[in-house]
Design a protein around this motif. Structure first.
Motif, mmCIF file in Angstrom:
data_model
loop_
_atom_site.group_PDB
_atom_site.id
_atom_site.type_symbol
_atom_site.label_atom_id
_atom_site.label_comp_id
_atom_site.label_asym_id
_atom_site.label_seq_id
_atom_site.Cartn_x
_atom_site.Cartn_y
_atom_site.Cartn_z
ATOM 1 N N LYS A 7 -23.797 -15.847 16.482
ATOM 2 C CA LYS A 7 -24.100 -15.843 15.040
ATOM 3 C C LYS A 7 -24.674 -14.493 14.627
ATOM 4 N N ASP A 8 -25.605 -13.976 15.421
ATOM 5 C CA ASP A 8 -26.210 -12.678 15.125
ATOM 6 C C ASP A 8 -25.176 -11.555 15.167
ATOM 7 N N LEU A 9 -24.265 -11.622 16.143
ATOM 8 C CA LEU A 9 -23.201 -10.631 16.247
ATOM 9 C C LEU A 9 -22.308 -10.664 15.011
ATOM 10 N N VAL A 10 -21.963 -11.859 14.552
ATOM 11 C CA VAL A 10 -21.110 -12.007 13.363
ATOM 12 C C VAL A 10 -21.802 -11.423 12.142
ATOM 13 N N VAL A 11 -23.074 -11.734 11.959
ATOM 14 C CA VAL A 11 -23.823 -11.205 10.814
ATOM 15 C C VAL A 11 -23.877 -9.679 10.882
ATOM 16 N N GLU A 12 -24.130 -9.135 12.062
ATOM 17 C CA GLU A 12 -24.173 -7.679 12.229
ATOM 18 C C GLU A 12 -22.826 -7.049 11.886
ATOM 19 N N GLU A 21 -23.687 -11.193 0.171
ATOM 20 C CA GLU A 21 -24.104 -12.599 0.126
ATOM 21 C C GLU A 21 -23.860 -13.312 1.466
ATOM 22 N N ILE A 22 -24.301 -12.720 2.541
ATOM 23 C CA ILE A 22 -24.105 -13.304 3.876
ATOM 24 C C ILE A 22 -25.062 -14.478 4.041
ATOM 25 N N VAL A 23 -24.492 -15.630 4.346
ATOM 26 C CA VAL A 23 -25.266 -16.864 4.509
ATOM 27 C C VAL A 23 -24.899 -17.480 5.850
ATOM 28 N N THR A 24 -25.903 -17.898 6.607
ATOM 29 C CA THR A 24 -25.647 -18.626 7.845
ATOM 30 C C THR A 24 -26.156 -20.056 7.678
ATOM 31 N N MET A 25 -25.383 -20.986 8.190
ATOM 32 C CA MET A 25 -25.750 -22.398 8.103
ATOM 33 C C MET A 25 -25.701 -23.023 9.486
ATOM 34 N N ALA A 34 -18.843 -26.955 15.992
ATOM 35 C CA ALA A 34 -19.455 -25.653 15.690
ATOM 36 C C ALA A 34 -20.968 -25.804 15.636
ATOM 37 N N ASP A 35 -21.655 -24.713 15.934
ATOM 38 C CA ASP A 35 -23.104 -24.691 15.811
ATOM 39 C C ASP A 35 -23.541 -24.036 14.502
ATOM 40 N N TYR A 36 -22.800 -22.980 14.113
ATOM 41 C CA TYR A 36 -23.145 -22.257 12.900
ATOM 42 C C TYR A 36 -21.900 -21.974 12.071
ATOM 43 N N MET A 37 -22.095 -21.867 10.776
ATOM 44 C CA MET A 37 -21.065 -21.399 9.866
ATOM 45 C C MET A 37 -21.644 -20.168 9.186
ATOM 46 N N GLY A 68 -11.352 -18.900 15.124
ATOM 47 C CA GLY A 68 -10.721 -18.667 13.843
ATOM 48 C C GLY A 68 -11.657 -18.085 12.807
ATOM 49 N N CYS A 69 -11.049 -17.417 11.857
ATOM 50 C CA CYS A 69 -11.744 -16.903 10.681
ATOM 51 C C CYS A 69 -10.931 -17.340 9.482
ATOM 52 N N LEU A 70 -11.591 -17.754 8.459
ATOM 53 C CA LEU A 70 -10.911 -18.220 7.262
ATOM 54 C C LEU A 70 -11.015 -17.162 6.184
ATOM 55 N N LEU A 71 -9.902 -16.824 5.592
ATOM 56 C CA LEU A 71 -9.857 -15.843 4.507
ATOM 57 C C LEU A 71 -9.543 -16.571 3.209
ATOM 58 N N TYR A 72 -10.415 -16.401 2.249
ATOM 59 C CA TYR A 72 -10.188 -16.977 0.930
ATOM 60 C C TYR A 72 -10.480 -15.900 -0.080
ATOM 61 N N THR A 73 -9.518 -15.587 -0.915
ATOM 62 C CA THR A 73 -9.746 -14.583 -1.947
ATOM 63 C C THR A 73 -9.613 -15.235 -3.320
ATOM 64 N N SER A 74 -10.410 -14.754 -4.222
ATOM 65 C CA SER A 74 -10.382 -15.260 -5.584
ATOM 66 C C SER A 74 -10.637 -14.108 -6.532
ATOM 67 N N ASP A 75 -9.860 -14.046 -7.570
ATOM 68 C CA ASP A 75 -10.051 -13.042 -8.602
ATOM 69 C C ASP A 75 -10.653 -13.701 -9.827
#
Length: 79
Positions: A7-12, A21-25, A34-37, A68-75
């Motif tokens: 989780k720390d590596l991902v945030v870094e 707006e990085i949020v960990t859950m 999963a342990d964290y999102m 996996g990584c999820l990509l969601y884009t919104s305009d």
């Protein structure tokens, strides 16, 4: 690598590419898969792709297996 370190590596990795707006859950009590999102946003679709690439490269370099990584884009701002 334990889940807290991952989780720390991902945030870094997200911070390196100026993710917003990085949020960990902690989702351990909600699911067994999963342990964290970790959620972050980027200014453009190109930046979001760079964020994902940064996470994948850093995780692979540390020997982590990213499922996996999820990509969601919104305009929405353009609407």
């Amino acid at each position: 690598m334990n889940s807290e370190a991952l989780k720390d590596l991902v945030v870094e990795a997200l911070e390196d590419i100026k993710g917003h707006e990085i949020v960990t859950m902690d989702v351990r009590s909600q699911t067994d898969i999963a342990d964290y999102m970790v959620v972050a946003s980027g200014g453009t679709g190109r930046q979001v792709k760079a964020l994902i690439n940064s996470v994948l490269v850093k995780a692979k370099a540390q020997g982590a297996n990213v499922l996996g990584c999820l990509l969601y884009t919104s305009d929405a701002a353009d609407e």
